[in-house]
Write an enzyme that holds these catalytic residues in place. Structure first.
Site, PDB file in Angstrom:
ATOM      1  CG  ASP A   3      -7.901   3.553  -9.249  1.00 32.95           C
ATOM      2  OD1 ASP A   3      -8.486   4.566  -8.825  1.00 32.95           O
ATOM      3  OD2 ASP A   3      -8.212   2.974 -10.301  1.00 32.95           O
ATOM      4  CD  GLU A  19     -15.189   4.108  -7.069  1.00 33.18           C
ATOM      5  OE1 GLU A  19     -15.899   3.414  -7.833  1.00 33.18           O
ATOM      6  OE2 GLU A  19     -14.574   5.137  -7.437  1.00 33.18           O
TER       7      GLU A  19
END
Length: 336
Positions: A49, A219
């Site tokens: 991420d 997401e």
């Protein structure tokens, strides 16, 4: 008379030959000098991420520490002057400085505001409004921290429009307004931050959280502006599997509507699987674009064995993002 002229010609030729012999090796060395590459992963360790950003004259990457949720209780950061040489800054934040966070500290997003640095993060992976956690914000005097809790509680402690409060990104619009774009569980919201990041400014219709979810959204939202257009990118598929990928849309406003164009980043069976949850770095002087993302090596099956990588991102003549080739080589050295 002729002998003098002849001797002078020999002298000139000798001097010319000497100058050539002195400069030629340098030219050859210049021509054969190897371009330094970042390589992928760009630094060692299990990290996911990644938020890539430029502060002053340095590139920064703020990733999630990729481990079981109970071990995700801190974050590291990495800085580089040139995309090749990276310095690790350990534990820029941890749960000892965020009392309400217990586990699953995810997806840092960092922004500079009035000389301070604000780090937004998700924590605790809440599954309902009855659980404690959500999206928090911490503050520091420098990019490498240490960051301390800004509010003493989550900034977003609950679900809105079905969006799990995770995977936050701070977007600065052309008019200077800052928006928090976030959401998991297939829903994405946008909300306008107030000046000191202690809360939100309601929109004209009285709502605070507007849903901007495009088709196939899962997401990992990210937004940037290019040539007056708003590019909205997100992750699709499951983060534990090989089908994790990145898609995008383009609109005239940060509120959309965003119609999905297609995938631009995904696995390559010869290189890695699960390429997703990304961010974008734009070199301000050379107009080069980079995508910073995580992926899983081919010889790994553990869900948390994710590495941070960088590759080039290109646009076609119509402004559409070309399919991105993931590589082992990474990107060339490019000082700021």
């Amino acid at each position: 008379m002729y002998r003098k002229i002849f001797n002078l010609a020999i002298l000139i030729a000798a001097v010319s030959l000497y100058i050539t012999s002195c400069t030629q090796p340098a030219k050859q060395a210049e021509q054969t000098e190897e371009v330094k590459m970042s390589g992928n992963p760009v630094f060692e360790g299990w990290y996911a991420d990644p938020e890539g950003i430029i502060f002053d004259d340095e590139y920064w990457i703020f990733p999630t520490y990729s481990a079981p949720y109970e071990e995700q209780i801190f974050m590291d950061a990495f800085s580089s002057p040139d995309l090749v040489n990276w310095t690790k800054h350990e534990r820029i934040i941890d749960t000892s400085r965020v009392k309400w966070a217990e586990k699953a500290m995810w997806a840092p997003a960092v922004v500079e505001n009035k000389g301070k640095y604000f780090l937004f993060f998700g924590a605790n992976d809440i599954q309902s409004n009855e659980e404690s956690g959500g999206i928090g914000v911490a503050v520091a005097d420098q990019p490498e921290g240490p960051y301390t809790d800004h509010l003493g509680e989550p900034l977003i402690p609950a679900f809105h429009n079905g969006a799990q409060p995770i995977d936050q990104f701070v977007f600065k619009d052309q008019d200077g307004k800052h928006y928090l774009i976030y959401g998991g569980w297939g829903h994405c919201n946008i909300a306008q931050l107030n000046e000191d990041y202690t809360g939100f400014i309601p929109f004209e219709d009285g709502t605070t959280f507007k849903e901007i979810t495009p088709d196939n959204y899962v997401e990992g939202p990210f937004m940037f502006i290019k040539d007056g257009k708003y590019y909205f990118m997100w992750s699709e598929g499951g983060w534990t599997g090989p089908d994790y990928s990145v898609a995008y849309a383009i609109a005239d406003s940060p509120f959309g509507p965003f119609e999905r164009v297609g995938k631009v980043l995904q696995q390559d069976a010869e290189i890695a699987t699960g390429a997703g949850h990304h961010s974008i770095i734009h070199h301000p002087d050379t107009d080069e674009w980079y995508i910073v993302y995580h992926r899983r090596p081919l010889d790994r099956t553990d869900a948390n064995h994710r590495i941070t990588c960088i590759d080039r991102m290109y646009f076609d003549e119509d402004g559409m993002i070309k399919p991105i080739q993931i590589t082992h080589e990474g990107v060339a050295q490019n000082p700021l």
